[in-house]
Design an enzyme around this catalytic site. Structure first.
Site, PDB file in Angstrom:
ATOM      1  N   HIS A 174      -1.717   0.671   3.824  1.00 22.98           N
ATOM      2  CA  HIS A 174      -1.401  -0.284   4.882  1.00 22.98           C
ATOM      3  C   HIS A 174      -1.403   0.458   6.217  1.00 22.98           C
ATOM      4  O   HIS A 174      -0.942   1.593   6.287  1.00 22.98           O
ATOM      5  CB  HIS A 174      -0.017  -0.899   4.645  1.00 22.98           C
ATOM      6  N   TYR A 351       2.227   5.176   4.422  1.00 25.40           N
ATOM      7  CA  TYR A 351       2.605   5.969   3.229  1.00 25.40           C
ATOM      8  C   TYR A 351       2.509   5.144   1.948  1.00 25.40           C
ATOM      9  O   TYR A 351       3.346   5.283   1.060  1.00 25.40           O
ATOM     10  CB  TYR A 351       4.021   6.552   3.340  1.00 25.40           C
ATOM     11  N   HIS A 352       1.503   4.273   1.856  1.00 29.21           N
ATOM     12  CA  HIS A 352       1.313   3.468   0.647  1.00 29.21           C
ATOM     13  C   HIS A 352      -0.074   3.703   0.054  1.00 29.21           C
ATOM     14  O   HIS A 352      -0.779   2.734  -0.265  1.00 29.21           O
ATOM     15  CB  HIS A 352       1.475   1.967   0.961  1.00 29.21           C
ATOM     16  N   PRO A 353      -0.513   4.956  -0.132  1.00 31.63           N
ATOM     17  CA  PRO A 353      -1.868   5.154  -0.662  1.00 31.63           C
ATOM     18  C   PRO A 353      -1.973   4.586  -2.073  1.00 31.63           C
ATOM     19  O   PRO A 353      -1.020   4.660  -2.847  1.00 31.63           O
ATOM     20  CB  PRO A 353      -2.042   6.671  -0.659  1.00 31.63           C
TER      21      PRO A 353
END
Ligand SMILES: Cc1cc2nc3c(=O)[nH]c(=O)nc-3n(C[C@H](O)[C@H](O)[C@H](O)COP(=O)(O)OP(=O)(O)OC[C@H]3O[C@@H](n4cnc5c(N)ncnc54)[C@H](O)[C@@H]3O)c2cc1C
Length: 415
Positions: A174, A351-353
């Site tokens: 995101h 930080y949502h890989p």
């Protein structure tokens, strides 16, 4: 998925058809202690955006209090909720400070892993299933170091391919950015950061799990549509009751930063895709993470629509009593060109890989629908990398739910 979500969570406000109250991860609603919260809701109502009391329930769309994975003042994580209570089991061994460097194969069968610990190379062997859960960056890294990945890329870095699969492709995250305004009053969170207060409150939180430092300062979240033409929300908003630049301060010293209020706009319907690649065949070399953010025009268009909604909300008359001046950007932006330039210079990954070992029903996927690495007999993956597409909300509890679902699935499969 719903039964597995319900089974994973312990929702503090009690179970209903959508929520579980008996699960492992404690989830609590945000307490809205900052007086600005009511003015934000007034601004939201005046803008025509909807509200929701529970975005994890029947009506996810609209603005409402955020929810946190917190258990009596401490983070309720996968480690605290699942791992720690299971540590005494005789069939579980936890090895800390160990870095897995590759999977060992006998033909198409995974027979163990190699890991580095205290400078030593160690092997852990298995006769059954092997499950990797190293996250969306490191699971593809270790698979590629083991010869499972795009054959041409593996040859480039000097690794003999074992299986040619699109490992590392399809990377999603995101993308989000903050808009900020200077605030007239001192917000309660920033006030609580006075050195003597925060020192006492941190001790209180640590020893008794009570007091202001045992609770997050609270925030309003929102899932909304950038255009009524869309069937589902494509933007997530976050209104945190924390000044973005809040610092610990001392009374009588003029070093306290200016109080602010802020709103974060986050894209949840991204079309740009990136890639995780190996920089070398040596596991100590960090992998290359190429996001290709905003490479698809759709993403900028939606983020621009989000900017306009956020700017109007922050400049709403309902917030006049709190608003001093715009800070970031430092003036009202009207033109697409200026808004795009602001987004390009401030947006970062949230930080949502995810999705670098996507599951799916066809050969373009890395994993089968049972989360098995295609072409292997017994190698499985469960973590953010397995998502076929990054979900359009916060991923942590979804990954925990996926693990619960996977265990249920694997129990029914012959080994
Ligand atoms: C700063 C930050 C804030 C976030 N905030 C939120 C939030 O508010 N809400 C939310 O839903 N999500 C949030 N996330 C995202 C969420 O934490 C992740 O999506 C989630 O943890 C991913 O789970 P995972 O199991 O895929 O990977 P991880 O949780 O990263 O677990 C992978 C584990 O594997 C270990 N590992 C990696 N490589 C190796 C190796 N070679 N050998 C041995 N072990 C290895 C790692 O140390 C790690 O413990 C946040 C993330 C960050 C970084």
């Amino acid at each position: 998925m719903l039964p597995f979500f319900r089974r994973s969570e312990r929702w503090l406000l009690g179970a209903d058809a959508w929520r579980g109250a008996e699960g492992h991860v404690s989830v609590e609603p945000s307490a809205l202690r900052d007086p600005i919260a009511q003015s934000w809701f007034a601004a939201i109502d005046a803008s025509g955006q909807g509200r929701t009391t529970d975005y994890n329930g029947e009506s996810p769309e609209g603005f409402g209090p955020m929810q946190y994975s917190v258990d009596h003042g401490r983070r309720s994580s996968a480690a605290s909720a699942y791992l720690k209570p299971a540590l005494s089991r005789p069939n579980l061994r936890l090895i800390k400070r160990a870095t897995v460097t590759r999977v060992l194969f006998d033909g198409r069968r995974a027979v163990g892993v190699e890991y580095m610990r205290a400078g030593r190379n160690v092997q852990a062997l298995c006769s059954d299933r092997l499950v990797l859960s190293m996250g969306a960056i490191n699971t593809p890294q270790v698979l590629m170091l083991s010869g499972v990945g795009p054959a041409s890329h593996l040859k480039e870095v000097g690794i003999d391919p074992v299986l040619d699969l699109p490992v590392g492709k399809n990377l999603e995250d995101h993308l989000g950015y903050f808009l900020e305004w200077e605030r007239r009053d001192l917000d309660p969170f920033h006030a609580s950061l006075r050195l003597d207060r925060i020192a006492i409150n941190m001790m209180r939180a640590y020893l008794f799990r009570t007091g202001p430092a045992a609770h997050l300062p609270g925030s309003i979240g929102g899932f909304i549509r950038s255009s009524p033409d869309f069937v589902a929300p494509d933007l997530q908003f976050l209104i945190p009751f924390i000044s973005p630049s809040a610092n610990v301060w001392l009374p009588f010293q003029n070093v306290r930063t200016q109080a602010e209020f802020a709103v974060k706009v986050q894209l949840t319907s991204q079309r740009s895709r990136g890639e995780v690649k190996l920089a070398s065949a040596d596991f100590r070399t960090r992998p290359q993470i190429v996001y290709n953010s905003l490479s698809d025009d759709h993403d900028l268009k939606v983020l621009r629509a989000g900017f306009r909604i956020a700017q109007d909300l922050g400049n709403s008359p309902a917030l006049a009593a709190f608003r001093k001046a715009p800070r970031n950007p430092d003036r009202v932006l009207d033109h697409d060109k200026d808004i795009d330039s602001f987004i390009r210079s401030t947006a970062i990954q949230q930080y949502h890989p995810a999705s670098t070992c996507a599951m799916g029903g066809d050969s373009r996927a890395v994993l089968t629908n049972e989360l098995k690495v295609r072409g292997t007999a017994n190698l499985f993956v469960v973590d953010a990398s397995a998502m076929p597409r990054l979900i359009s909300g916060n991923p942590n509890i979804v990954i925990i739910m996926m693990a619960a679902r996977a265990v249920d699935l694997w129990k029914q499969m012959p080994t």
